[in-house]
Design an enzyme around this catalytic site. Structure first.
Site, PDB file in Angstrom:
ATOM      1  N   ARG A 168       0.833  -1.212   0.000  1.00 49.71           N
ATOM      2  CA  ARG A 168       0.000   0.000   0.000  1.00 49.71           C
ATOM      3  C   ARG A 168       0.868   1.264   0.000  1.00 49.71           C
ATOM      4  O   ARG A 168       0.555   2.248   0.669  1.00 49.71           O
ATOM      5  CB  ARG A 168      -0.960   0.020   1.195  1.00 49.71           C
ATOM      6  CG  ARG A 168      -1.931  -1.122   1.247  1.00 49.71           C
ATOM      7  CD  ARG A 168      -2.883  -1.151   0.047  1.00 49.71           C
ATOM      8  NE  ARG A 168      -3.786  -2.279   0.160  1.00 49.71           N
ATOM      9  CZ  ARG A 168      -3.534  -3.495  -0.327  1.00 49.71           C
ATOM     10  NH1 ARG A 168      -2.397  -3.717  -0.971  1.00 49.71           N
ATOM     11  NH2 ARG A 168      -4.384  -4.468  -0.185  1.00 49.71           N
ATOM     12  N   SER A 241     -11.329   0.444   3.376  1.00 50.46           N
ATOM     13  CA  SER A 241     -10.499   0.032   4.512  1.00 50.46           C
ATOM     14  C   SER A 241      -9.667   1.213   4.994  1.00 50.46           C
ATOM     15  O   SER A 241      -8.873   1.769   4.228  1.00 50.46           O
ATOM     16  CB  SER A 241      -9.569  -1.113   4.097  1.00 50.46           C
ATOM     17  OG  SER A 241     -10.327  -2.236   3.704  1.00 50.46           O
ATOM     18  N   GLU A 351      -4.590   3.759   5.838  1.00 56.79           N
ATOM     19  CA  GLU A 351      -4.399   3.668   4.393  1.00 56.79           C
ATOM     20  C   GLU A 351      -4.609   5.029   3.727  1.00 56.79           C
ATOM     21  O   GLU A 351      -3.813   5.419   2.875  1.00 56.79           O
ATOM     22  CB  GLU A 351      -5.359   2.642   3.789  1.00 56.79           C
ATOM     23  CG  GLU A 351      -4.912   1.206   3.925  1.00 56.79           C
ATOM     24  CD  GLU A 351      -5.607   0.286   2.935  1.00 56.79           C
ATOM     25  OE1 GLU A 351      -6.046   0.781   1.871  1.00 56.79           O
ATOM     26  OE2 GLU A 351      -5.713  -0.917   3.212  1.00 56.79           O
TER      27      GLU A 351
END
Length: 359
Positions: A168, A241, A351
């Site tokens: 990520r 998320s 994130e």
């Protein structure tokens, strides 16, 4: 009006971020033609301050109004770039909706992006976040990234190694003030090489009555799973998320498993830069934990403070029930992370990019 781009002052951004936060931009630049980008960036009020590149707004949280210019790329072309045997390179503009990109490739009979179906956002955001789902990361499919380098005021074409991808993460995410992603080239195939071993996909295909799936059927299965598990931003504000799945030393994971046998733990395959860290099995001495399990175990699933809350369906998803501010959502996220660290000794990282505050 300038050719190739449009300007709006004191522009509302509520409809441009999936959390539905009512932030405002001092100046919004909408770039219709990437060739006009140098001219737009040379405007005195733009060149003198920070520039926030905004795609679909699905991976950021406005904890405050952006300090400078917000730039939105509107170019949405996609085409076959080159083809050699079954190997095909597709080039897609940064402003194209990500799921539309995936569906276009499937319509051309191409395999490679099906596990990444229904991820919100734009093509330009995909390499920045190194988006991933159901056992596939976009770095595995990227042939090259075309970007504007603000340091040199020149367009560049970066191969995957140049992008410094990580979980990520990417060079673009670590240097947000330098890079503007203009387009992405994807290396795809006409010969299916399906990834079906991630939890849930095989069972979903079976429930659909499909014994021998193709890429389109895998995409449909992933789409069905995501729609069941994740709230629709059109119905309730969220950015998907909110936390990364934490990566910890294998010894820490083993200790946690001893106390919590139900904790999902996954092996971590090395990135090229980490090749020296893996053993003969091709796995690093690290393990990935389920952030959703950790958060749920701390009792946060379905929690609500005013309009800031956690989805009752998925513990990883923070939601805006109506008029929550970015600060309220950030405060809730910090309290969730603090409770997980206090109980399990595991640090959670967000994130989304947080605008106007540090994590």
């Amino acid at each position: 009006m300038n050719p190739g781009f449009r300007q709006r002052r004191d522009a509302g951004l509520r409809s441009r971020n999936t959390f539905g936060i009512g932030a405002r931009a001092p100046l919004l630049l909408e770039i219709d033609d990437p060739a006009a980008l140098p001219l737009a960036l040379a405007l005195p009020e733009v060149s003198a301050g920070p520039v926030l590149v905004l795609g679909g707004g699905s991976n950021l949280l406005f904890a405050a109004d952006p300090a400078g210019t917000v730039l939105a790329l509107r170019n949405q072309r996609i085409a076959l770039h080159s083809e050699q045997g079954d190997s095909v390179v597709v080039r897609a503009d940064a402003g194209l909706d990500w799921h539309a990109c995936v569906q276009w490739t499937l319509a051309q009979g191409l395999c490679g992006l099906e596990n990444l179906s229904l991820i919100p956002g734009t093509v330009g955001a995909a390499p920045i976040q190194n988006i991933g789902a159901y056992g596939v990361e976009v770095r595995d499919r990227i042939h090259a990234v075309e970007a504007w380098d603000r340091e040199t005021a020149m367009p560049v074409r970066l191969n995957p190694d140049d992008c410094a991808f990580a979980y990520r993460d990417s060079r673009f995410k670590r240097e947000p003030d330098r890079w503007i992603v203009l387009a992405v080239e994807f290396a795809l195939s006409r010969t299916p090489s399906l990834h079906l071993d991630y939890a849930g996909i095989a069972a979903e295909l079976e429930s659909m009555g499909i014994d021998t799936p193709g890429a389109k059927q895998v995409s449909e299965a992933v789409t069905r799973i995501r729609r069941r598990k994740l709230p629709d931003p059109a119905a309730i504000g969220n950015a998907g998320s909110f936390f990364k799945n934490p990566v910890v030393p294998a010894t820490h994971a083993d200790a946690l498993l001893g106390d919590h046998p139900g904790l999902p733990v996954f092996p971590v395959a090395p990135f090229p830069a980490d090749a020296a860290l893996h053993d003969a099995s091709g796995v690093t001495g690290l393990r990935k934990l389920s952030a959703a399990w950790l958060i749920d175990a701390c009792g946060w699933k379905g929690h609500r403070d005013g309009d800031a809350g956690v989805s009752a369906d998925h513990a990883l998803v923070l939601v805006n029930h109506g008029s929550a501010s970015g600060r309220q959502l950030l405060d809730l996220a910090r309290r969730i992370a603090a409770s997980v660290e206090a109980r399990f000794g595991v640090a959670l990282e967000p994130e989304p990019r947080i605008i106007g505050a540090d994590w």
